[in-house]
Design an enzyme around this catalytic site. Sequence first.
Site, PDB file in Angstrom:
ATOM      1  N   HIS A 223      25.999 -21.752  -4.578  1.00 30.01           N
ATOM      2  CA  HIS A 223      24.954 -21.736  -3.154  1.00 30.01           C
ATOM      3  C   HIS A 223      24.097 -20.412  -2.336  1.00 30.01           C
ATOM      4  CE1 HIS A 223      26.942 -25.692  -1.209  1.00 30.01           C
ATOM      5  NE2 HIS A 223      26.303 -25.633  -2.189  1.00 30.01           N
TER       6      HIS A 223
ATOM      7  N   GLU B 266      24.136 -18.367  -0.619  1.00 30.46           N
ATOM      8  CA  GLU B 266      25.063 -17.174   0.542  1.00 30.46           C
ATOM      9  C   GLU B 266      25.477 -16.163  -0.496  1.00 30.46           C
ATOM     10  OE1 GLU B 266      25.359 -20.147   3.876  1.00 30.46           O
ATOM     11  OE2 GLU B 266      24.742 -20.554   0.998  1.00 30.46           O
TER      12      GLU B 266
ATOM     13  N   LEU C 114       1.651 -42.054 -13.387  1.00 31.34           N
ATOM     14  CA  LEU C 114       3.443 -42.416 -12.508  1.00 31.34           C
ATOM     15  C   LEU C 114       3.951 -40.858 -13.012  1.00 31.34           C
ATOM     16  CD1 LEU C 114       3.522 -45.310 -10.852  1.00 31.34           C
ATOM     17  CD2 LEU C 114       1.837 -44.028 -10.260  1.00 31.34           C
TER      18      LEU C 114
END
Length: 351
Positions: A53, A55, A214
């Site tokens: 993550h 941090e 698409l």
Amino acid sequence: MPGEDDIKFMGRCLELAIRAKGKTCPNPMVGSVIVHDGLIIGEGYHLKAGEPHAEVIAIKSVRNKRLLESSTLYVNLEPCSHYGKTPPCAEYIISEGITKVVIGTMDTSEKVMGEGIIMLKSAGCEVITGVLEDECRWVNRRFFTYNEKKRPYIILKWAQSADGYIDIDRKENDERQPAWITGKAEKALVHKWRAAEQSILAGAGTVRADNPKLNVRDWTGDDPLRLILSSSGRLDNKSEVFRTNGINIVFTHNIDVKIADTVVMKLNDSNDSAVQISDYLYNSGIQSILVEGGANVFSHFISTGLWDEARIFYGKDYFRKGVKAPVINGKVFCQTKFNLSSLEVILNEGG
């Protein structure tokens, strides 16, 4: 009240966070900076689910770890407090001796819901929250909508002529291709949007008339999950969408639809199709959907109130007749001018 430095450093967190747009799902986009004596000494952002993550990356980027005890950690979303694919960030922050944490907004998902803040405060950390909170929630609006409203974030996108048509009148033998209203720059932007969303939806009429793929071609990124809404199931299995790499799901009332490498989902008559599609995506862990047509599909989502954002290109040419554009009301968020069109983004204030 946050100071100028708090706002500046939280702004940097957001700049870092959006670098991973379209890559972190089901996780949110998070950026973090470590500040010592008014200077950034470390920073990082979450790259994708399963990896460290923001941090953790920011802390590990600091060369002189002795400075951490007298530094402040900034992060746009509350540090996690649970064990998942990675250990809790709040626990890691505490273990590294950081005593002050500034948070943009709380994580309202069931796994966190303020527990990260509680963990930090219980360890003696000074915690400041609500810095650029609106901006922090906007960056992760898909994540918050999914967790708080229990449905994906829904974006409607269309282009309309100067006199309010999204398509020309078509005859049965007309070539299957779009009636272009916008230019190359707008097309590239739409493909950038596709790469940022987890799924894309078109109605059977659009598939029959425009024969779209698409997918993402004019931008770098992953193709979204392709969804087709067709009540009758009357679809040509030679259409480009079925010949393009990726997953297709057809939502239909006709259970006899047979198309190779395509998932068929049966719609019931007791609930709106938009609701059933939304529920299916939520239960599948899909946080966002870009709806690209056609007129009946747009009108259906608008009438049920199931939309969060509408991105509308207004062209300069006149069609004189054709398929009328949907009518939509909301708050104008921003406007952008291109050579061949102008873009208006509208938010659903009651969604």
